[in-house]
Design a protein around this motif. Structure first.
Motif, PDB file in Angstrom:
ATOM      1  N   TRP A 137      28.655  53.796  64.229  1.00 43.57           N
ATOM      2  CA  TRP A 137      27.816  53.238  63.163  1.00 43.57           C
ATOM      3  C   TRP A 137      27.506  51.760  63.353  1.00 43.57           C
ATOM      4  CZ3 TRP A 137      31.719  56.789  62.180  1.00 43.57           C
ATOM      5  CH2 TRP A 137      31.275  58.003  61.665  1.00 43.57           C
ATOM      6  N   VAL A 138      28.097  51.139  64.362  1.00 47.00           N
ATOM      7  CA  VAL A 138      27.855  49.713  64.633  1.00 47.00           C
ATOM      8  C   VAL A 138      27.345  49.586  66.066  1.00 47.00           C
ATOM      9  CG1 VAL A 138      28.814  47.388  64.623  1.00 47.00           C
ATOM     10  CG2 VAL A 138      29.723  49.118  63.049  1.00 47.00           C
ATOM     11  N   PRO A 139      26.029  49.637  66.271  1.00 49.75           N
ATOM     12  CA  PRO A 139      25.469  49.619  67.630  1.00 49.75           C
ATOM     13  C   PRO A 139      25.915  48.416  68.458  1.00 49.75           C
ATOM     14  CG  PRO A 139      23.782  50.173  66.012  1.00 49.75           C
ATOM     15  CD  PRO A 139      24.984  49.757  65.236  1.00 49.75           C
ATOM     16  N   MET A 140      26.176  47.287  67.823  1.00 48.29           N
ATOM     17  CA  MET A 140      26.566  46.089  68.563  1.00 48.29           C
ATOM     18  C   MET A 140      27.851  46.316  69.359  1.00 48.29           C
ATOM     19  SD  MET A 140      27.402  42.284  67.070  1.00 48.29           S
ATOM     20  CE  MET A 140      28.950  42.829  66.373  1.00 48.29           C
ATOM     21  N   LEU A 141      28.753  47.136  68.825  1.00 49.44           N
ATOM     22  CA  LEU A 141      30.020  47.380  69.509  1.00 49.44           C
ATOM     23  C   LEU A 141      29.828  48.156  70.804  1.00 49.44           C
ATOM     24  CD1 LEU A 141      32.366  48.341  66.521  1.00 49.44           C
ATOM     25  CD2 LEU A 141      32.389  46.222  67.848  1.00 49.44           C
ATOM     26  N   ARG A 142      28.788  48.971  70.854  1.00 47.99           N
ATOM     27  CA  ARG A 142      28.592  49.849  72.017  1.00 47.99           C
ATOM     28  C   ARG A 142      28.300  49.064  73.293  1.00 47.99           C
ATOM     29  NH1 ARG A 142      24.701  54.728  70.496  1.00 47.99           N
ATOM     30  NH2 ARG A 142      25.581  55.480  72.467  1.00 47.99           N
ATOM     31  N   ARG A 143      27.762  47.861  73.144  1.00 44.74           N
ATOM     32  CA  ARG A 143      27.474  47.064  74.343  1.00 44.74           C
ATOM     33  C   ARG A 143      28.760  46.633  75.059  1.00 44.74           C
ATOM     34  NH1 ARG A 143      24.864  41.578  71.957  1.00 44.74           N
ATOM     35  NH2 ARG A 143      23.864  43.134  70.614  1.00 44.74           N
ATOM     36  N   TYR A 144      29.880  46.659  74.328  1.00 46.74           N
ATOM     37  CA  TYR A 144      31.146  46.266  74.934  1.00 46.74           C
ATOM     38  C   TYR A 144      31.981  47.457  75.389  1.00 46.74           C
ATOM     39  CZ  TYR A 144      29.893  41.875  72.698  1.00 46.74           C
ATOM     40  OH  TYR A 144      29.228  40.740  72.296  1.00 46.74           O
TER      41      TYR A 144
END
Length: 284
Positions: free
Chosen positions: A64-71
């Motif tokens: 639910w938090v796309p920003m986390l997926r980059r890491y």
């Protein structure tokens, strides 16, 4: 001049010791529990679970938090409850059924004695670093042998590779033999160096954190391998490749042994490791 230099060094040592003395006095205030056979097991479990929990929360939030997926090294993977709970259950079971009885026997043979004085800061840091280097060397050799010998891999190490994409709580998902091997090297090194109890606690905390970080599946800008210069430390990306490629990056932390034996591989390397993936697949 020589006398003054020695005096200054003694003052420096006393000053660095005084830095840790309040912390050590606080820990010694609970000396009864710290000297009990329960302390090592409780300390290990609390430290391990405490380090794993933030990554578990991140895994829950990640969809639910796309920003986390980059890491995330594997952005489309999040461990399910069916993966998390058996890992946690096995860790608790092994510590209570296997580790605690051994700790109890050791305590009965030689109860812990806590010194009044804290260690010098530089002494603590140097011993922690040496313990990490020794542990890295021992586990590299153990790990390599258990991948090269099919029977050892199938019998003792394969369970740790059941999760192709690693996550924090899978760090200690391993056979009893592997758990005791890691514990043996851990205890051997601090005993050889005759480390202060505060140094031992510090080493255990650092060692548990680095292990959890290696299996977390998250590569942050502040991850340990990004803070250590010259590529000396492999970190989470390095160890994740081992779980996906099998036959490279055998050292848990540092990179020098894999470099020397030709088993080092980085995420951007197009060439396979010296040992072939097909051999590992035959073992599975």
């Amino acid at each position: 001049m020589g006398y003054h230099n020695r005096s200054e060094l003694q003052d420096l040592g006393c000053s660095s010791q005084l830095l840790l003395q309040p912390l050590w006095d606080t820990l010694r205030s609970g000396e009864g529990f710290a000297r009990s056979p329960f302390f090592p097991v409780v300390f290990s479990i609390i430290t391990y679970v405490g380090f794993c929990l933030p990554f578990v929360v991140l895994d829950v939030l990640c969809p639910w938090v796309p920003m986390l997926r980059r890491y995330k090294i594997h952005p489309d993977f999040s461990p399910s409850a069916r993966q998390l709970l058996p890992c946690l259950g096995q860790t608790l079971y092994q510590h209570l059924v296997f580790v605690f009885p051994v700790t109890l026997l050791h305590w009965a043979r030689s109860p812990a004695l806590l010194p009044r004085e804290a260690p010098e800061l530089l002494h603590l840091l140097s011993h922690v670093l040496i313990c990490l280097l020794l542990f890295d060397t021992e586990i590299f050799a153990w790990h390599l042998v258990h991948h090269k010998v099919p029977w050892l891999y199938r019998t003792f190490h394969k369970v740790h590779h059941q999760n192709a994409s690693s996550f924090a709580l899978a760090t200690q998902y391993m056979s009893v033999w592997e758990l005791f091997s890691l514990t043996f090297f851990d205890v051997l090194n601090v005993a050889m160096l005759q480390c202060h109890p505060l140094t031992i606690l510090t080493f255990h905390v650092v060692n548990i954190w680095l292990s959890v970080e290696d299996h977390s599946g998250y590569d942050f800008p502040w991850s340990t391998h990004r803070l250590v210069p010259f590529g000396w430390y492999g970190g989470v990306a390095h160890h994740d490749l081992h779980h996906s490629q099998f036959n490279c990056n055998f050292a848990p932390y540092f990179t020098h042994w894999d470099k020397m034996l030709g088993t080092l591989r980085s995420s951007g390397s197009p060439e396979p490791c010296t040992l072939h993936l097909t051999q590992e697949k035959k073992q599975t």
